[in-house]
Design an enzyme around this catalytic site. Structure first.
Site, PDB file in Angstrom:
ATOM      1  N   ARG A  40       0.814  -1.222   0.000  1.00  0.00           N
ATOM      2  CA  ARG A  40       0.000   0.000   0.000  1.00  0.00           C
ATOM      3  C   ARG A  40       0.847   1.271   0.000  1.00  0.00           C
ATOM      4  NH1 ARG A  40      -5.313  -1.148   3.805  1.00  0.00           N
ATOM      5  NH2 ARG A  40      -5.951  -3.091   2.780  1.00  0.00           N
ATOM      6  N   ASP A 142     -15.624   9.326   8.904  1.00  0.00           N
ATOM      7  CA  ASP A 142     -14.529   8.402   8.642  1.00  0.00           C
ATOM      8  C   ASP A 142     -13.229   9.193   8.678  1.00  0.00           C
ATOM      9  OD1 ASP A 142     -14.510   5.339   7.425  1.00  0.00           O
ATOM     10  OD2 ASP A 142     -12.686   6.458   6.947  1.00  0.00           O
TER      11      ASP A 142
END
Length: 283
Positions: A40, A142
């Site tokens: 990632r 979030d």
């Protein structure tokens, strides 16, 4: 060190990543996540024209907030779906039907990811009250700014709605045509029920003041250690109405916070007692 890798990534680099993501997002990375971290974050190295993780970590140490945000976004897992753990939405519907309706209904989706959970809550609201304009609002938050933008758009690949009742699809979604074929968009009336905001659950102070009828915090606590979980749960407690519900993920348990919450149903909790500093409902 793997010589076949594009970037130099030492055990020391991994430990620094673990420390930083814990500080930033409360995420506890196990040692078996090293390959995932490499995969990632490699994208961030390419984006910044770097050849080694030590250089990227130096950039994070002295860089701008935007790259720290990108770092956090990259390591945040955002697996979700419409009506995931469907029994929760049946419980939510029954809970809403039992309310006196003397107050506004307020719901919080605290790790909304790309929005499927928040829209599932909104569809449940509309079904219960029989109107697209119920006396109710949903806060959806979030930490990941990328997924929040997708959630705000309300646009999804058609594959995302394959498991939804066809009547729901007809009622709550528009089918894309032409260049938008293969996509669906949630109805604007549904979007109007939801306020999307960025929020880090580790923030010392949260901006909300009104207590909620229900809080969804599902499949996020598994990334925190027990101490961090308890601190977050301690902040949830005064933000839940006396008869409110806290929904957890299917693999999560809050038994270590029994002084705050007690089990009400399958991965559903209620307050063990009403805290003395209970937030009063604003009018």
């Amino acid at each position: 060190m793997d010589k076949d890798r594009e970037f130099v990534f030492t055990e020391g680099d991994f430990e620094q990543v673990r420390k930083l993501v814990y500080q930033r997002a409360g995420i506890s990375l196990n040692h078996n996540k090293k390959d995932m971290v490499y995969s990632r974050l490699s994208r961030r190295l390419r984006a910044n024209g770097l050849s080694a993780f030590k250089d990227y970590l130096e950039l994070l140490e002295y860089g701008e907030e935007s790259e720290l945000e990108a770092f956090t976004n990259a390591l945040t897992t955002n697996l979700t779906s419409f009506f995931r753990e469907r029994h929760h939405f049946h419980l939510l519907a029954n809970h809403l039907k039992q309310q006196t309706h003397k107050h506004d209904i307020s719901l919080w989706c605290s790790a909304c990811s790309t929005g499927e959970e928040a829209y599932s809550i909104a569809m449940t609201l509309v079904n219960v009250y029989g109107t697209f304009s119920p006396n109710a609002k949903i806060l959806a938050t979030d930490i990941d700014t990328n997924v929040l933008e997708q959630a705000k758009s309300g646009v999804y690949p058609v594959e995302k709605i394959k498991e939804i009742d066809p009547e729901y699809v007809k009622k709550y979604f528009y089918q894309g045509i032409g260049k938008n074929q293969g996509l669906v968009r949630v109805r604007p009336e549904l979007k109007d029920l939801i306020t999307f905001r960025r929020l880090n659950l580790l923030d010392e102070k949260w901006p909300m003041r009104k207590p909620f009828d229900a809080i969804f915090c599902r499949n996020v606590m598994i990334y925190f250690d027990k101490k961090t979980q308890y601190e977050i749960l301690k902040k949830f407690a005064p933000l839940l109405k006396p008869n409110g519900l806290l929904f957890a993920g299917h693999s999560e348990s809050f038994s270590h916070a029994a002084d705050l919450f007690k089990i009400r149903g399958k991965t559903v909790y209620e307050l063990s007692k009403v805290p003395e500093n209970k937030v009063e409902n604003e009018t």
